[in-house]
Each structure stands twice: as C-alpha cells, then as structure tokens.
Design an enzyme around this catalytic site. Structure first.
Site, PDB file in Angstrom:
ATOM      1  N   ASP A 158       0.827  -1.395  -0.182  1.00 54.65           N
ATOM      2  CA  ASP A 158      -0.125  -0.217  -0.180  1.00 54.65           C
ATOM      3  C   ASP A 158       1.082   1.413   0.423  1.00 54.65           C
ATOM      4  OD1 ASP A 158       0.711  -0.196   2.684  1.00 54.65           O
ATOM      5  OD2 ASP A 158      -1.057   0.430   3.384  1.00 54.65           O
ATOM      6  N   SER A 159       1.527   1.428   0.123  1.00 56.35           N
ATOM      7  CA  SER A 159       2.791   2.410  -0.099  1.00 56.35           C
ATOM      8  C   SER A 159       2.774   2.627  -1.305  1.00 56.35           C
ATOM      9  CB  SER A 159       4.370   1.435  -0.071  1.00 56.35           C
ATOM     10  OG  SER A 159       5.015   0.075  -0.628  1.00 56.35           O
ATOM     11  N   GLU A 172      -1.047  -5.984   8.783  1.00 54.87           N
ATOM     12  CA  GLU A 172      -0.766  -4.408   9.886  1.00 54.87           C
ATOM     13  C   GLU A 172      -1.510  -4.817  10.959  1.00 54.87           C
ATOM     14  OE1 GLU A 172      -0.182  -0.944   8.903  1.00 54.87           O
ATOM     15  OE2 GLU A 172       0.791  -1.208   7.278  1.00 54.87           O
ATOM     16  N   GLU A 209       9.482  -4.479  11.000  1.00 56.66           N
ATOM     17  CA  GLU A 209       9.365  -3.257  10.196  1.00 56.66           C
ATOM     18  C   GLU A 209      10.220  -2.290  10.741  1.00 56.66           C
ATOM     19  OE1 GLU A 209       6.201  -1.385   7.359  1.00 56.66           O
ATOM     20  OE2 GLU A 209       7.335   0.540   6.993  1.00 56.66           O
ATOM     21  N   ASP A 260      -1.515  -6.702  -0.411  1.00 60.81           N
ATOM     22  CA  ASP A 260      -1.173  -5.791   0.328  1.00 60.81           C
ATOM     23  C   ASP A 260      -2.820  -5.119   0.891  1.00 60.81           C
ATOM     24  OD1 ASP A 260       0.247  -5.107   3.216  1.00 60.81           O
ATOM     25  OD2 ASP A 260       1.410  -2.783   2.308  1.00 60.81           O
TER      26      ASP A 260
HETATM   27  N1  LIG Z   1       8.965   4.294  -0.678  1.00 66.24           N
HETATM   28  C1  LIG Z   1       9.177   4.125   0.668  1.00 66.24           C
HETATM   29  N2  LIG Z   1      10.132   3.276   1.417  1.00 66.24           N
HETATM   30  C2  LIG Z   1       9.173   2.897   2.409  1.00 66.24           C
HETATM   31  O1  LIG Z   1       9.822   2.428   2.856  1.00 66.24           O
HETATM   32  C3  LIG Z   1       8.099   2.576   2.511  1.00 66.24           C
HETATM   33  C4  LIG Z   1       6.999   3.947   2.524  1.00 66.24           C
HETATM   34  N3  LIG Z   1       7.482   4.731   1.254  1.00 66.24           N
HETATM   35  N4  LIG Z   1       5.678   4.049   2.237  1.00 66.24           N
HETATM   36  C5  LIG Z   1       5.215   3.360   3.582  1.00 66.24           C
HETATM   37  C6  LIG Z   1       5.908   3.156   4.684  1.00 66.24           C
HETATM   38  C7  LIG Z   1       6.649   4.372   5.819  1.00 66.24           C
HETATM   39  N5  LIG Z   1       7.834   3.753   5.872  1.00 66.24           N
HETATM   40  C8  LIG Z   1       8.269   4.423   6.349  1.00 66.24           C
HETATM   41  C9  LIG Z   1       8.865   6.360   6.071  1.00 66.24           C
HETATM   42  C10 LIG Z   1       9.738   6.735   7.199  1.00 66.24           C
HETATM   43  C11 LIG Z   1      11.310   6.189   8.516  1.00 66.24           C
HETATM   44  C12 LIG Z   1      11.985   7.104   8.472  1.00 66.24           C
HETATM   45  O2  LIG Z   1      12.547   8.105   8.655  1.00 66.24           O
HETATM   46  N6  LIG Z   1      12.247   6.597   9.674  1.00 66.24           N
HETATM   47  C13 LIG Z   1      13.786   7.432  10.291  1.00 66.24           C
HETATM   48  C14 LIG Z   1      12.944   5.955  12.264  1.00 66.24           C
HETATM   49  C15 LIG Z   1      12.705   7.740  12.737  1.00 66.24           C
HETATM   50  C16 LIG Z   1      12.443   7.186  14.482  1.00 66.24           C
HETATM   51  O3  LIG Z   1      14.264   7.163  14.688  1.00 66.24           O
HETATM   52  O4  LIG Z   1      12.192   6.624  14.682  1.00 66.24           O
HETATM   53  C17 LIG Z   1      14.739   6.896   9.683  1.00 66.24           C
HETATM   54  O5  LIG Z   1      15.826   7.628   9.759  1.00 66.24           O
HETATM   55  O6  LIG Z   1      14.789   5.712   9.148  1.00 66.24           O
HETATM   56  C18 LIG Z   1      10.583   4.729   8.197  1.00 66.24           C
HETATM   57  C19 LIG Z   1       9.685   3.847   7.400  1.00 66.24           C
HETATM   58  C20 LIG Z   1       7.971   2.594   5.760  1.00 66.24           C
HETATM   59  N7  LIG Z   1       7.726   2.476   3.818  1.00 66.24           N
HETATM   60  C1  LIG Z   2       7.668  -1.380   3.154  1.00 62.09           C
HETATM   61  C2  LIG Z   2       6.501  -2.791   2.933  1.00 62.09           C
HETATM   62  C3  LIG Z   2       6.410  -4.178   3.803  1.00 62.09           C
HETATM   63  C4  LIG Z   2       5.022  -2.640   2.513  1.00 62.09           C
HETATM   64  O1  LIG Z   2       4.639  -2.721   3.486  1.00 62.09           O
HETATM   65  C5  LIG Z   2       4.445  -1.631   1.833  1.00 62.09           C
HETATM   66  O2  LIG Z   2       5.549  -1.278   0.799  1.00 62.09           O
HETATM   67  O3  LIG Z   2       3.177  -1.697   1.913  1.00 62.09           O
HETATM   68 MG   LIG Z   3       1.864  -1.642   3.693  1.00 62.32          MG
END
Ligand SMILES: Nc1nc(=O)c2c([nH]1)NC[C@@H]1CN(c3ccc(C(=O)N[C@@H](CCC(=O)O)C(=O)O)cc3)CN21
Ligand SMILES: CC(C)C(=O)C(=O)O
Ligand SMILES: [Mg+2]
EC number: 2.1.2.11
Length: 276
Positions: free
Chosen positions: A45-46, A116, A183, A84
């Site tokens: 769903d991303s 989820e 995740e 998803d």
């Molecule tokens: N392009 C894309 N990649 C992804 O992995 C992804 C999506 N979209 N959309 C749905 C979710 C959203 N996701 C995400 C988005 C942002 C972070 C992020 O910025 N995390 C911080 C951690 C913050 C903390 O320390 O708690 C990082 O620095 O990685 C993580 C997962 C993973 N998924």
């Molecule tokens: C990042 C994966 C696990 C997901 O749920 C998505 O792409 O939506």
């Molecule tokens: Mg997803």
C-alpha cells in the site's frame, strides 16, 4: 516454472536460505524483478506514496490496490505475489476482511495477502486463513497506524513494547500466518523474534537477523526522494539516469536531432507522386 509459494517460504527458513522480497506496482517493473529472480513481489500500500503521491498510506482503497495487483500478477512467472490489504479493508469485521482478501485472490490472482497488526486484528486473520487465503503478518512500524504512532518511528525500544512484539509474533505464528514482516524494529529484537518462531521474518529496517528482507523498489533504484529512511540501501541511481535521459530527449527533439531516418517509416514513391 511454477510460482514460489507459502511452502517455499517455510522451506527456505528451515534451510537457512534468505528470502528476497521487493515491492512492485506495475507490469513492466514486476516483469524485470521476476526475471531477475526475486522470491516474492509485494504490491505494497506504499503505492499510495510512491505511485499516487499521497503523504501516507491511509488514502489507498481496495480499488487502487486491485488495479496494481492485477498488473503485477500478469508479469509474475516465478515469484510469489502478495497483496497488501489497505486501511479499512480488514478493520471492521472478519466477514469484510475475508471478502476483501478474497477479492485479491479471486479477481486479481494474488497468492497471498498481508495485513498490519497483532492482537487487534486477531479475529480477522483467523477468518482469512479459515478461508484458505495465506496471510503474511506485519508488526513493528505499521504505517496504517501513523496517527497513533505520531509518525514513522522505530517500534519496540521499551521493554513493554518489545514484550508485546514478541507476544504478537508468537500469536501470528499460532494463527497460521506463513511469515511476518518486521518493520523498523531494533536489530537485536528482530533477531530474537526470528529465532523464537518457525515462520520466516521478512525485515525492513530490522537488521540482518531476519529470515528475509523487503524494500520498496523506488528506494532500491534511487527514484523516490520524498523519504530517506536510514534502512534503505540505494543499489542504482535511476533518478539521475531518468533525468539525464529526459534532458537528452528534450534537447534532441528541440534541435531536430531526433527522430533520425532509421526511426521513420517509408511510403512508395509512386503513391507519393500521385499525392503531389
Ligand atoms: N518509499 C517508501 N519506502 C518505505 O520504506 C515506505 C514507504 N515508502 N511508505 C510506507 C512506509 C513508510 N515507511 C517509513 C517512512 C519513514 C521512515 C523514517 O523516516 N524513519 C526514521 C526513523 C525515525 C526514528 O528514529 O524513530 C529513519 O531515520 O529511518 C521509516 C519508515 C516505510 N514505508
Ligand atoms: C514496506 C512494505 C513492507 C509495505 O508494507 C509496503 O510497501 O506497503
Ligand atoms: Mg504496506
């Protein structure tokens, strides 16, 4: 060649062979990834973010998902195809969850669904599995809970949170899920969970102790920069490649260098004579 299946996943974990998964949302990309040998394709769903430009995944509908799942299914020859389940498609009743999961199988041809949550969606997972639809669980950072989590943040850092994650992983295993996406969970906790259950864990931002890995394909190919999570490794820089190609095309059209004679079709001179 037959497509990989739930039993392939379980056998791979038993043998200690890592499982590869990438997201795919369209036919041409899915075909490239399938030909390259990835074990599974996730229509995440991303796609709401990467394909549709939303800020999070909450706006994605069943119809959005089905459109993309159908395209990926047409391309997949060896990879397992996992759809998803979008926000609200499995949160109301077990009946609604089965009917929506069933649409991915019956209308689109997916092999399995992912959803989820743990304790909160227990009855929905049970009902979907009772309908003989394989379910991949998803714990840790569950993006559909973004408003409850206050952002996309690492999960399971406190003892209480970590214990809950371990219990939920065991619950999903006992319900009959064939795997669990972990995740944004600390690597050592993800390893502990992976060792505590017999179904494979597929990590994203969860370290090398997981039984497999998944990433969003736009992140792997360096063509989406609205987010840059720490866990992403960019294996190609298609942003630059695509923009260079676009600029070259535009320049050549403007200058008249493209198209060349070899890009054109001919007409018989006699026919042309009559037209003059
Ligand atoms: N392009 C894309 N990649 C992804 O992995 C992804 C999506 N979209 N959309 C749905 C979710 C959203 N996701 C995400 C988005 C942002 C972070 C992020 O910025 N995390 C911080 C951690 C913050 C903390 O320390 O708690 C990082 O620095 O990685 C993580 C997962 C993973 N998924
Ligand atoms: C990042 C994966 C696990 C997901 O749920 C998505 O792409 O939506
Ligand atoms: Mg997803």
């Amino acid at each position: 060649m037959a497509t990989k299946s739930v039993s392939t996943f379980l056998e791979m974990k038993a043998k200690g062979e890592k499982i590869t998964m990438l997201t795919a949302y369209d036919y041409s990309m899915a075909k490239l990834l399938d030909d390259a040998g990835v074990d599974s394709l996730l229509i995440g769903d991303s796609l709401g973010m990467t394909m549709l430009g939303y800020e999070n995944t909450l706006s994605v509908t069943m119809e959005d998902m089905l459109h993309h799942v159908k395209a990926v299914v047409r391309a997949a020859k060896q990879a397992m195809v996992i759809a998803d389940m979008p926000f609200l498609s499995y949160h109301t009743t077990p009946e609604a969850a089965v009917l929506n999961a069933g649409r991915f199988i019956q209308e689109a041809g997916a092999h399995a669904v992912k959803l989820e949550g743990g304790f909160a969606v227990r009855d929905k997972i049970e009902a979907i599995i009772a309908a003989q639809i394989p379910v991949l669980g998803h714990l840790g950072l569950t993006p559909q809970s973004v408003n409850m989590m206050g952002g996309f943040k690492v999960q399971g850092k406190s003892e209480t949170q970590a214990r809950k994650l371990i219990e939920e992983a065991k619950l999903l295993e006992s319900l009959g899920c064939f795997g669990i996406v972990l995740e944004c969970v600390p690597a050592k906790l993800a390893k502990m969970i992976s060792e505590a259950i017999s179904i494979p864990t597929i990590g994203i931002g969860a370290g090398n102790g997981c039984d497999g890995q998944v990433l969003v394909i736009q992140d792997v190919l360096g063509m989406y920069d609205a987010l840059s999570p720490k866990f992403v490794k960019t294996y190609a820089n298609l942003k630059v490649a695509i923009q260079d190609a676009t600029k070259a095309y535009c320049e050549e059209v403007k200058s008249g260098a493209f198209p060349e004679e070899k890009h054109t079709f001919k007409i018989n001179e006699e026919v042309l004579e009559k037209l003059y």
